[in-house]
Design an enzyme around this catalytic site. Structure first.
Site, PDB file in Angstrom:
ATOM      1  N   ASP A 187     -43.027 -17.276  -4.213  1.00 36.23           N
ATOM      2  CA  ASP A 187     -42.767 -18.593  -4.770  1.00 36.23           C
ATOM      3  C   ASP A 187     -42.980 -19.611  -3.649  1.00 36.23           C
ATOM      4  O   ASP A 187     -43.028 -19.255  -2.465  1.00 36.23           O
ATOM      5  CB  ASP A 187     -41.318 -18.620  -5.277  1.00 36.23           C
ATOM      6  CG  ASP A 187     -40.878 -19.995  -5.741  1.00 36.23           C
ATOM      7  OD1 ASP A 187     -41.663 -20.660  -6.434  1.00 36.23           O
ATOM      8  OD2 ASP A 187     -39.758 -20.398  -5.383  1.00 36.23           O
ATOM      9  N   ASP A 189     -41.646 -23.488  -3.708  1.00 33.92           N
ATOM     10  CA  ASP A 189     -40.520 -24.399  -3.498  1.00 33.92           C
ATOM     11  C   ASP A 189     -39.252 -23.623  -3.149  1.00 33.92           C
ATOM     12  O   ASP A 189     -38.859 -22.679  -3.843  1.00 33.92           O
ATOM     13  CB  ASP A 189     -40.266 -25.230  -4.747  1.00 33.92           C
ATOM     14  CG  ASP A 189     -41.404 -26.202  -5.039  1.00 33.92           C
ATOM     15  OD1 ASP A 189     -42.463 -26.086  -4.376  1.00 33.92           O
ATOM     16  OD2 ASP A 189     -41.257 -27.061  -5.913  1.00 33.92           O
TER      17      ASP A 189
END
Length: 400
Positions: A187, A189
């Site tokens: 991922d 963020d």
């Protein structure tokens, strides 16, 4: 040559202050007796050496064995060491089935936490065959080689211990695939970077607090991701497209992120990112870090301004898992040899689909569902879960 199960063997243990030449000195001493080496193990801790050699017993009987014992003790004393020699038969017993690597990360790693983890391993019927320190900073990372209990069962038992003791515990199956060429997908963020990109955009639109509140609810799994994404992006309508460069300049990599990616690439891994954020940022990260794969949503820009909409297929919870499979197929890597790293509820499908799913400083819901969790602020600690030591990282010349 290996000793048969009933052949006489000697376990020779040498211990004391370490110095160059001890191992060579021991085996020079043994060489005159025509012995075969069955096993060797050596450790050095704070300048103290423990050297164990399992060798076949002298073929000429008790008298020669007595002379060997006297020779070894005499040599050890002459160099300021102690020796212990035990008679027995055969080699080490074979390790049990269900072999696993248990990696424990502590900041610090306390004696109490270590006692609880090792007791839990014993309670499952597992045996600790070997212990090895992987790193002493920025966290203490210790690996236990465990046999005699299935990996899944061991993971189920140790996960509650991890949460209660304030340490991170990862359990992975032993075998060649742990070091096989793999794919790592992250991922973006609050994982690869410290920021939530949509909040950076929102800061330029004057609606940061409103967007942050919606983001937090979505990451906790309280809101449908796609609906929340459209609602947040709509608040950005009218922003000048020049804001993209401003946001890129604001993005901060997570400590250890560059080390993680560079080390993995040096070892032949392929590395990708999937994001519920925006290609306007992930494309720049792909170029900067040399990533192999990147996928995210795309902010629509018309006549030099953000429209408040996204284009193309939405990268949501299901989309991240789908992209992991797509990247794995493109890389020629079985899913069992993939690693996924994330922090939010929309990462869960991806974490569960991967061979190893790592919750990185994640929400409680994600920590409970992932294969393992890392709760220190250094992304490169994930390397230790793969059996890569800090010394290997530094030897590669990529440490930050």
């Amino acid at each position: 040559m290996s000793a048969s199960s009933d052949a006489p063997t000697l376990l020779i243990k040498i211990f004391g202050r370490d110095r160059p030449g001890i191992t060579a000195g021991l085996f020079r001493t043994l060489a005159g007796y025509g012995l075969d080496v069955v096993d060797i193990e050596q450790t050095v801790t704070r300048g103290r050496i423990t050297l164990c050699a399992l060798v076949t017993a002298p073929a000429t009987g008790v008298a020669t064995e007595g002379a060997l014992r006297a020779t070894v003790h005499g040599w050890a004393e002459s160099v300021g060491l102690q020796a212990e020699i035990l008679s027995g038969t055969g080699d080490n017993p074979p390790r049990g089935h269900g072999r696993s690597h248990v990696t424990v990360l502590g900041h610090p790693l306390t004696a109490g936490a270590t006692a609880a983890v090792t007791a839990a391993i014993t309670a499952t019927g597992g045996n600790i065959d070997r212990i090895f320190r992987l790193a002493k900073y920025p966290v203490t990372a210790v690996e236990f080689a465990v046999s005699g209990v299935p990996t899944g069962e061991l993971r189920t038992v140790l996960a509650p211990e991890s949460s209660a003791l304030g340490v991170d515990v990862a359990v992975v199956s032993a075998g060649l695939q742990r070091r096989a060429q793999r794919l790592v997908v992250m991922d973006v963020d609050s994982t690869l970077i410290q920021d939530e990109v949509i909040e950076l955009f929102a800061g330029h639109a004057g609606c940061e607090a409103e967007v942050a509140g919606v983001t937090a609810r979505a990451m906790r799994g309280e809101l449908d991701f796609e609906q929340s994404l459209h609602a947040r992006v709509a608040l950005l309508a009218g922003l000048d497209a020049s804001v993209v460069e401003k946001v890129r300049a604001q993005v901060r990599l997570t400590p250890g992120a560059r080390t993680l990616v560079r080390t993995l690439k040096r070892l032949g891994y392929q590395v990708g990112v999937v994001s519920g954020g925006f290609t306007q940022v992930t494309d720049a990260l792909r170029e900067e870090l040399g990533l192999d794969f990147a996928a995210a949503n795309t902010l629509e820009i018309v006549d030099g301004r953000l429209t408040g909409r996204v284009t193309g297929e939405i990268v949501d919870r299901a989309g991240k898992a789908r992209l992991l499979r797509s990247f794995a197929a493109a890389a020629g890597v079985p899913l069992a040899q993939t690693v996924a790293i994330g922090d939010g509820a929309n990462d869960l499908d991806m974490l569960n689909a991967a061979g190893l799913g790592v919750a990185f400083n994640a929400k409680p819901l994600v920590r409970e569902a992932a294969h393992t969790a890392v709760n220190v602020p250094f992304l490169d600690t994930v390397l230790y879960l793969l059996g890569i030591t800090r010394e290997e990282v530094e030897a590669a010349g990529v440490a930050e």
